[in-house]
Write a protein that holds these residues in place. Sequence first.
Motif, PDB file in Angstrom:
ATOM      1  N   HIS A   1    -101.032  83.839 -60.947  1.00 27.05           N
ATOM      2  CA  HIS A   1    -102.435  84.509 -60.696  1.00 27.05           C
ATOM      3  C   HIS A   1    -102.710  85.332 -61.715  1.00 27.05           C
ATOM      4  CE1 HIS A   1    -105.647  86.825 -58.393  1.00 27.05           C
ATOM      5  NE2 HIS A   1    -105.911  85.630 -57.928  1.00 27.05           N
TER       6      HIS A   1
ATOM      7  N   SER B   1     -99.424  82.206 -57.737  1.00 30.56           N
ATOM      8  CA  SER B   1    -100.883  81.411 -56.242  1.00 30.56           C
ATOM      9  C   SER B   1    -100.005  81.239 -55.497  1.00 30.56           C
ATOM     10  CB  SER B   1    -101.239  80.472 -57.641  1.00 30.56           C
ATOM     11  OG  SER B   1    -101.847  81.584 -58.669  1.00 30.56           O
ATOM     12  N   GLY B   2    -100.536  81.344 -54.470  1.00 34.45           N
ATOM     13  CA  GLY B   2    -100.463  80.422 -53.594  1.00 34.45           C
ATOM     14  C   GLY B   2    -100.070  81.173 -51.997  1.00 34.45           C
TER      15      GLY B   2
ATOM     16  N   ARG C   1    -103.228  83.577 -44.053  1.00 36.16           N
ATOM     17  CA  ARG C   1    -104.342  83.429 -43.763  1.00 36.16           C
ATOM     18  C   ARG C   1    -104.826  85.635 -42.710  1.00 36.16           C
ATOM     19  NH1 ARG C   1    -104.063  80.945 -47.561  1.00 36.16           N
ATOM     20  NH2 ARG C   1    -105.540  78.708 -48.236  1.00 36.16           N
TER      21      ARG C   1
ATOM     22  N   ASP D   1    -107.730  85.152 -53.452  1.00 37.35           N
ATOM     23  CA  ASP D   1    -108.275  84.413 -54.465  1.00 37.35           C
ATOM     24  C   ASP D   1    -107.247  83.909 -55.084  1.00 37.35           C
ATOM     25  OD1 ASP D   1    -108.092  87.236 -55.110  1.00 37.35           O
ATOM     26  OD2 ASP D   1    -108.367  87.326 -56.677  1.00 37.35           O
ATOM     27  N   THR D   2    -105.943  84.445 -54.084  1.00 39.08           N
ATOM     28  CA  THR D   2    -104.274  84.108 -54.654  1.00 39.08           C
ATOM     29  C   THR D   2    -103.929  82.851 -53.492  1.00 39.08           C
ATOM     30  OG1 THR D   2    -103.227  85.872 -53.546  1.00 39.08           O
ATOM     31  CG2 THR D   2    -103.767  86.736 -55.020  1.00 39.08           C
ATOM     32  N   TRP D   3    -104.508  82.910 -52.704  1.00 36.14           N
ATOM     33  CA  TRP D   3    -104.466  81.363 -51.320  1.00 36.14           C
ATOM     34  C   TRP D   3    -104.369  80.267 -51.710  1.00 36.14           C
ATOM     35  CZ3 TRP D   3    -108.730  82.495 -47.163  1.00 36.14           C
ATOM     36  CH2 TRP D   3    -108.016  84.009 -46.671  1.00 36.14           C
ATOM     37  N   LYS D   4    -104.606  79.417 -52.910  1.00 32.46           N
ATOM     38  CA  LYS D   4    -104.526  78.535 -53.470  1.00 32.46           C
ATOM     39  C   LYS D   4    -103.125  77.315 -53.936  1.00 32.46           C
ATOM     40  CE  LYS D   4    -107.024  74.505 -55.175  1.00 32.46           C
ATOM     41  NZ  LYS D   4    -108.026  74.139 -56.052  1.00 32.46           N
TER      42      LYS D   4
ATOM     43  N   ALA E   1    -102.627  76.415 -58.060  1.00 29.02           N
ATOM     44  CA  ALA E   1    -103.678  76.839 -58.558  1.00 29.02           C
ATOM     45  C   ALA E   1    -103.143  78.100 -59.902  1.00 29.02           C
ATOM     46  CB  ALA E   1    -105.238  77.187 -58.222  1.00 29.02           C
TER      47      ALA E   1
ATOM     48  N   LEU F   1    -115.932  84.147 -52.346  1.00 29.54           N
ATOM     49  CA  LEU F   1    -115.783  82.324 -52.087  1.00 29.54           C
ATOM     50  C   LEU F   1    -115.944  81.962 -50.928  1.00 29.54           C
ATOM     51  CD1 LEU F   1    -111.541  82.940 -52.040  1.00 29.54           C
ATOM     52  CD2 LEU F   1    -113.212  82.120 -54.040  1.00 29.54           C
TER      53      LEU F   1
END
Length: 253
Positions: A11, A31-32, A36, A44-47, A50, A219
Motif C-alpha cells: 500500500h 495491502s489487504g 473491519r 484504504d488498505t483493506w482491498k 491491490a 471511500l
Amino acid sequence: MENEQRIGYVHSLESFGAADGPGVRYMIFMSGCAMRCQFCHNPDTWKIGAGTPYTADELLSKAMRYRSYWGSKGGITVSGGEPLLQIDFLLELFRKAKEKGIHTAIDTSGNPYTTAEPFYSKWKELMKVTDLVLLDIKQIDNEEHRKLTGFGNENILALARELSDWNVPVWIRHVLVPGGSDRDDYLQRLADFLATLSNVERVDVLPYHTLGVFKWQNLGIPYPLEGVEPPTRERVENAERILKVSEYKGFGI
C-alpha cells in the motif's frame, strides 16, 4: 521457474518510522485486510490484491538506502493492512533481510493465524526470521471483538500464547475506545491475560482518534463510530495503570 521471486502488494512505504519497533524503522505497509475494525484509520488498505507490486529484492534495495539511519536498534517493520495475508512473500522478504543482518518486525492483528496447513508450517518458519512481533489485541472479550472487527479473537489469543511458549519478543498494542474497550473490567481481563505471557517487552495504550474518518468518507463507507470522542487523558492513564504499562521493560526508542 526456480529463480522467480514472489510478488508482494504494498500500500505504501515510510522511510523513517519511529513508533513501530525499536530505533528508526523502514515501514512497509502491505495491502489487504479481512477485519473491519470500527476504528480503522486506514480503510484504504483493506482491498486484497491491490497496491503496488514489489519483489523482496526491490523492497530491500529501497530499505537499504536508509540503513545508516537505523543505528544498532532500527530495521524493517512490515505492517498493513494485515501482512500475514501475504505470508509467502513476507517469509521470503524476512529471510533475505536476515541474510543482510537486518532487524525484522511484524505489526499484526493476528487474524490470519491458524494451526491448519499450509499456513502453520509457514508461520513457524517465519518466526525463525522475525525479531519482534507487534501484536494488536483489539478487544479481550470474544463477542465484543467480533462486534468490533467482524471476527472472534480465540485464534489471536492462541497466537499470543504460542509466541510466549516460543519466547518470541512481543510488543502489545491496545486501542482504547470510549464506550468499547475503555471499561475497567475488560482492561483487567487483558491485564490478567498478559500476566500469563513471559515474552511481553512493552505494552502501548493507543488512544482512539478520528484522524482517518475522512478516508471512510472518501471511500463512501459509513463510519460506525460517528460521534465517539477520543478518550480523556485520565482514562488513558487509568488504562495504563490497570495494564501495568510501566512494568514492561521494552526497548529504547
